[in-house]
Design a protein around this motif. Structure first.
Motif, PDB file in Angstrom:
ATOM      1  N   ILE A   1       0.876  -1.170   0.000  1.00  0.00           N
ATOM      2  CA  ILE A   1       0.000   0.000   0.000  1.00  0.00           C
ATOM      3  C   ILE A   1       0.912   1.218   0.000  1.00  0.00           C
ATOM      4  N   HIS A   2       0.786   2.022  -1.050  1.00  0.00           N
ATOM      5  CA  HIS A   2       1.672   3.176  -1.170  1.00  0.00           C
ATOM      6  C   HIS A   2       0.942   4.420  -0.690  1.00  0.00           C
ATOM      7  N   ALA A   3       1.503   5.078   0.301  1.00  0.00           N
ATOM      8  CA  ALA A   3       0.886   6.293   0.831  1.00  0.00           C
ATOM      9  C   ALA A   3       1.870   7.431   0.620  1.00  0.00           C
ATOM     10  N   GLY A   4       1.376   8.556   0.167  1.00  0.00           N
ATOM     11  CA  GLY A   4       2.307   9.636  -0.112  1.00  0.00           C
ATOM     12  C   GLY A   4       1.819  10.959   0.417  1.00  0.00           C
ATOM     13  N   ASP A   5       2.740  11.849   0.700  1.00  0.00           N
ATOM     14  CA  ASP A   5       2.429  13.193   1.136  1.00  0.00           C
ATOM     15  C   ASP A   5       3.113  14.108   0.142  1.00  0.00           C
ATOM     16  N   LYS A   6       2.362  14.559  -0.859  1.00  0.00           N
ATOM     17  CA  LYS A   6       2.943  15.326  -1.957  1.00  0.00           C
ATOM     18  C   LYS A   6       3.600  16.606  -1.462  1.00  0.00           C
ATOM     19  N   LEU A   7       2.940  17.263  -0.503  1.00  0.00           N
ATOM     20  CA  LEU A   7       3.398  18.565  -0.034  1.00  0.00           C
ATOM     21  C   LEU A   7       4.816  18.493   0.526  1.00  0.00           C
ATOM     22  N   HIS A   8       5.056  17.495   1.362  1.00  0.00           N
ATOM     23  CA  HIS A   8       6.370  17.371   2.000  1.00  0.00           C
ATOM     24  C   HIS A   8       7.297  16.422   1.267  1.00  0.00           C
ATOM     25  N   LYS A   9       6.816  15.952   0.107  1.00  0.00           N
ATOM     26  CA  LYS A   9       7.587  14.999  -0.691  1.00  0.00           C
ATOM     27  C   LYS A   9       8.036  13.800   0.156  1.00  0.00           C
ATOM     28  N   ALA A  10       7.174  13.374   1.039  1.00  0.00           N
ATOM     29  CA  ALA A  10       7.487  12.197   1.855  1.00  0.00           C
ATOM     30  C   ALA A  10       6.633  11.055   1.340  1.00  0.00           C
ATOM     31  N   TRP A  11       7.250   9.975   0.919  1.00  0.00           N
ATOM     32  CA  TRP A  11       6.526   8.845   0.364  1.00  0.00           C
ATOM     33  C   TRP A  11       6.788   7.625   1.222  1.00  0.00           C
ATOM     34  N   GLU A  12       5.746   6.946   1.562  1.00  0.00           N
ATOM     35  CA  GLU A  12       5.915   5.744   2.373  1.00  0.00           C
ATOM     36  C   GLU A  12       5.126   4.602   1.758  1.00  0.00           C
ATOM     37  N   SER A  13       5.655   3.401   1.949  1.00  0.00           N
ATOM     38  CA  SER A  13       4.929   2.212   1.518  1.00  0.00           C
ATOM     39  C   SER A  13       4.738   1.291   2.703  1.00  0.00           C
ATOM     40  N   TYR A  14       3.574   0.665   2.736  1.00  0.00           N
ATOM     41  CA  TYR A  14       3.244  -0.273   3.808  1.00  0.00           C
ATOM     42  C   TYR A  14       2.995  -1.634   3.187  1.00  0.00           C
ATOM     43  N   VAL A  15       3.144  -2.663   3.984  1.00  0.00           N
ATOM     44  CA  VAL A  15       2.827  -3.992   3.472  1.00  0.00           C
ATOM     45  C   VAL A  15       1.775  -4.645   4.367  1.00  0.00           C
ATOM     46  N   ASP A  16       0.778  -5.253   3.691  1.00  0.00           N
ATOM     47  CA  ASP A  16      -0.262  -6.006   4.395  1.00  0.00           C
ATOM     48  C   ASP A  16      -0.104  -7.465   3.963  1.00  0.00           C
ATOM     49  N   LEU A  17       0.200  -8.325   4.924  1.00  0.00           N
ATOM     50  CA  LEU A  17       0.482  -9.727   4.585  1.00  0.00           C
ATOM     51  C   LEU A  17      -0.717 -10.651   4.838  1.00  0.00           C
ATOM     52  N   ASN A  18      -1.915 -10.074   4.981  1.00  0.00           N
ATOM     53  CA  ASN A  18      -3.088 -10.925   5.167  1.00  0.00           C
ATOM     54  C   ASN A  18      -3.267 -11.908   4.016  1.00  0.00           C
ATOM     55  N   ARG A  19      -2.954 -11.472   2.806  1.00  0.00           N
ATOM     56  CA  ARG A  19      -3.142 -12.362   1.652  1.00  0.00           C
ATOM     57  C   ARG A  19      -1.963 -13.307   1.430  1.00  0.00           C
ATOM     58  N   ALA A  20      -0.843 -13.047   2.100  1.00  0.00           N
ATOM     59  CA  ALA A  20       0.331 -13.905   1.893  1.00  0.00           C
ATOM     60  C   ALA A  20      -0.018 -15.330   2.313  1.00  0.00           C
ATOM     61  N   GLY A  21       0.168 -16.269   1.401  1.00  0.00           N
ATOM     62  CA  GLY A  21      -0.116 -17.663   1.721  1.00  0.00           C
ATOM     63  C   GLY A  21      -1.557 -18.084   1.449  1.00  0.00           C
ATOM     64  N   VAL A  22      -2.389 -17.185   0.931  1.00  0.00           N
ATOM     65  CA  VAL A  22      -3.750 -17.569   0.525  1.00  0.00           C
ATOM     66  C   VAL A  22      -3.636 -18.450  -0.726  1.00  0.00           C
ATOM     67  N   PRO A  23      -4.365 -19.570  -0.791  1.00  0.00           N
ATOM     68  CA  PRO A  23      -4.222 -20.441  -1.961  1.00  0.00           C
ATOM     69  C   PRO A  23      -4.702 -19.778  -3.248  1.00  0.00           C
ATOM     70  N   LEU A  24      -4.023 -20.108  -4.321  1.00  0.00           N
ATOM     71  CA  LEU A  24      -4.409 -19.634  -5.646  1.00  0.00           C
ATOM     72  C   LEU A  24      -4.248 -20.788  -6.616  1.00  0.00           C
ATOM     73  N   MET A  25      -5.226 -20.970  -7.488  1.00  0.00           N
ATOM     74  CA  MET A  25      -4.955 -21.901  -8.576  1.00  0.00           C
ATOM     75  C   MET A  25      -4.717 -21.089  -9.837  1.00  0.00           C
ATOM     76  N   GLU A  26      -3.804 -21.594 -10.657  1.00  0.00           N
ATOM     77  CA  GLU A  26      -3.525 -20.899 -11.903  1.00  0.00           C
ATOM     78  C   GLU A  26      -3.955 -21.795 -13.047  1.00  0.00           C
ATOM     79  N   ILE A  27      -4.813 -21.251 -13.883  1.00  0.00           N
ATOM     80  CA  ILE A  27      -5.345 -22.006 -15.019  1.00  0.00           C
ATOM     81  C   ILE A  27      -4.733 -21.397 -16.276  1.00  0.00           C
ATOM     82  N   VAL A  28      -3.936 -22.188 -16.981  1.00  0.00           N
ATOM     83  CA  VAL A  28      -3.182 -21.669 -18.125  1.00  0.00           C
ATOM     84  C   VAL A  28      -3.714 -22.305 -19.400  1.00  0.00           C
TER      85      VAL A  28
END
Ligand SMILES: [Zn+2]
Length: 467
Positions: free
Chosen positions: A131-158
């Motif tokens: 999640i990218h959060a930015g403060d344009k005025l102060h030119k301060a940019w921060e990124s956050y990570v949310d790992l709730n989805r990490a490890g959620v199963p996915l099937m890939e159909i090709v």
């Protein structure tokens, strides 16, 4: 040179989230969409040292059901592999996926009149989300990570590169969604991120056997975006080639706001990921008895059901109902309880599908009987239906409570019709003078005074009194 001389070649990769309660390799529950960040995590899905992943049987079962419905072969042995790459949303530094021994291979699916070959369906785990959060005025940019989805199963159909147009790609994805839902493998809701498409697209001179250079579009999350993004990309490649340029193999994104694709990064090759067998999970030997049991329990597939429904319903209604397992079940169960097929189809398409809420088949059949017999009007029927869905009460109870039952009694309606004629002398004389459309004003006033009046009987009385 004419642009008709190009043939479009599309291969589809679709990721779908198997319907499971827990994640792919740990006991964490699959987080609901609005869960606070990093609240559905444990040492396994965070990739802390010393943990052991254990495959989720329900996810394996969802892949096998999908693969069987897609006519795939299920090899006797399958294994998981590590796909190595570094990204902040992947704390382990690798994703557990499947490389050279996927869970299933060589299937196919009917898309309209054509057959699209399926290369493989395999199982892997999802990554976290930045999640990218930015403060344009102060030119301060921060990124956050949310790992709730990490490890959620996915099937890939090709799929194999058998899709030939943007419209067909959309149709393919819709067919796949209906199939995933029909077998209960995934809810496949694109808006909820449970299904996303990554088409790879190239064009070549018609008649050529050689494939052109392809670009891959990432993370398309609606059918509409899929169709538009591919149409844009085909046009872009034509312009590049017709002006003497070359298409660069790369990954491109789709900008919904600008309605165009844009370059993201040059395409990685498989060797960039240095796949190797996941040492913490032994290869799986799939029990043949289990597979045959799953095959035997497969429900009727959407294409077959659609064809069968089309024998009693108009084609457009059959397509809509047959493509949705819940609607098709409702239709058949209501008809089995005596509801007429045509009216049931119409009510499902016009009222129930748009509302997204399903009544019980008993309640739908009862409602359609009351509307069919004229004991309530269609408008009242709509209200009763919605109230029945909200409260779970039967239409008969609701009709009794609202006093909705239609009045068909002639002597009662005669008094009403006389009052309407008296109150609308102009409309009445217009009608007598031959202006038939004046009847609409009379009926409107009548309905306003007595919404429960049976319109057919009331109109007959008006005609008789004016005649
Ligand atoms: Zn976990």
């Amino acid at each position: 040179m004419s642009s008709d001389a190009w043939e479009v070649v599309i291969g589809m990769e679709v990721h779908a989230q198997p319907r499971t309660r827990s994640k792919m390799f740990c006991g964490c529950a699959v987080a609901p969409l609005n869960a606070p960040p990093n609240t559905y995590v444990c040492e396994v899905c965070l990739g802390l040292p010393g943990v052991l992943p254990v495959p989720n049987k329900a996810a394996v079962e969802a892949v096998l059901k999908t693969a069987l419905a897609l006519n795939c072969e299920i090899p006797r042995h399958t294994k998981f592999d590590r796909k190595n790459y570094m990204y902040p949303d992947l704390p382990k530094g690798y994703q557990i996926s499947q490389y050279d021994l996927p869970m299933s291979v060589n299937g196919s699916i009917e898309v309209g009149e054509r057959k699209v070959r399926i290369r493989r369906v395999h199982l892997e785990e999802d990554t976290g989300k930045l999640i990218h959060a930015g403060d344009k005025l102060h030119k301060a940019w921060e990124s956050y990570v949310d790992l709730n989805r990490a490890g959620v199963p996915l099937m890939e159909i090709v799929s194999e590169p058998d899709v030939r147009s943007a419209d067909e790609a959309r149709e393919y994805a819709m067919e796949l969604q209906a199939l995933l839902r029909a077998v209960g493998a995934s809810d496949a809701d694109m808006e909820k991120g449970q299904m996303r498409a990554e088409p790879n697209i190239s064009i070549r001179r018609a008649g050529s056997e050689e494939l052109g250079v392809k670009t891959e579009l990432k993370n398309i999350n609606s059918f509409r975006a899929l169709q538009r993004a591919i149409a844009f990309e085909v046009e872009r490649q034509k312009q590049v080639l017709e002006s003497g340029g070359t298409v660069v193999q790369e990954t491109r994104g789709w900008s919904e706001s600008e309605q165009r694709t844009f370059s993201q990064r040059s395409k990685e090759l498989a060797e960039d990921y240095r796949y190797f067998p996941e040492p913490d999970i032994p290869p799986l030997e799939l029990d043949r008895g289990w597979i045959e049991e799953l095959r035997g329990a497969l429900p009727e597939l959407p294409s077959v059901r659609r064809a069968r429904l089309a024998t009693t319903l108009p084609p457009s209604v059959a397509v809509l109902i047959g493509g949705d397992r819940d609607l098709a079940d409702l239709f058949e169960q209501a008809v089995a309880r005596g509801a007429p097929a045509a009216a049931t189809g119409t009510w499902i398409v016009n009222e129930i599908a748009p509302s997204g809420k399903l009544p019980s088949p008993e309640n739908l059949a009862e409602l359609l009987r009351m509307v069919g017999e004229g004991s309530i009007t269609r408008d009242q029927g709509r209200e009763v239906l919605m109230e029945s869905v909200e409260t779970g009460r039967t239409p008969a109870e609701i009709v009794a409570e609202h006093g909705y039952a239609q009045v068909s009694d002639e002597s009662e309606l005669r008094v009403l019709a006389e009052a309407v004629i008296d109150a609308n002398p102009k409309a009445a004389s217009d009608y007598r003078a031959g202006r038939k459309q004046a009847m609409q004003a009379l009926m409107a006033d009548l309905r306003k005074r007595a919404p429960q009046a049976n319109p057919k009987v009331a109109m007959e009385l008006l005609l008789k009194l004016l005649g």
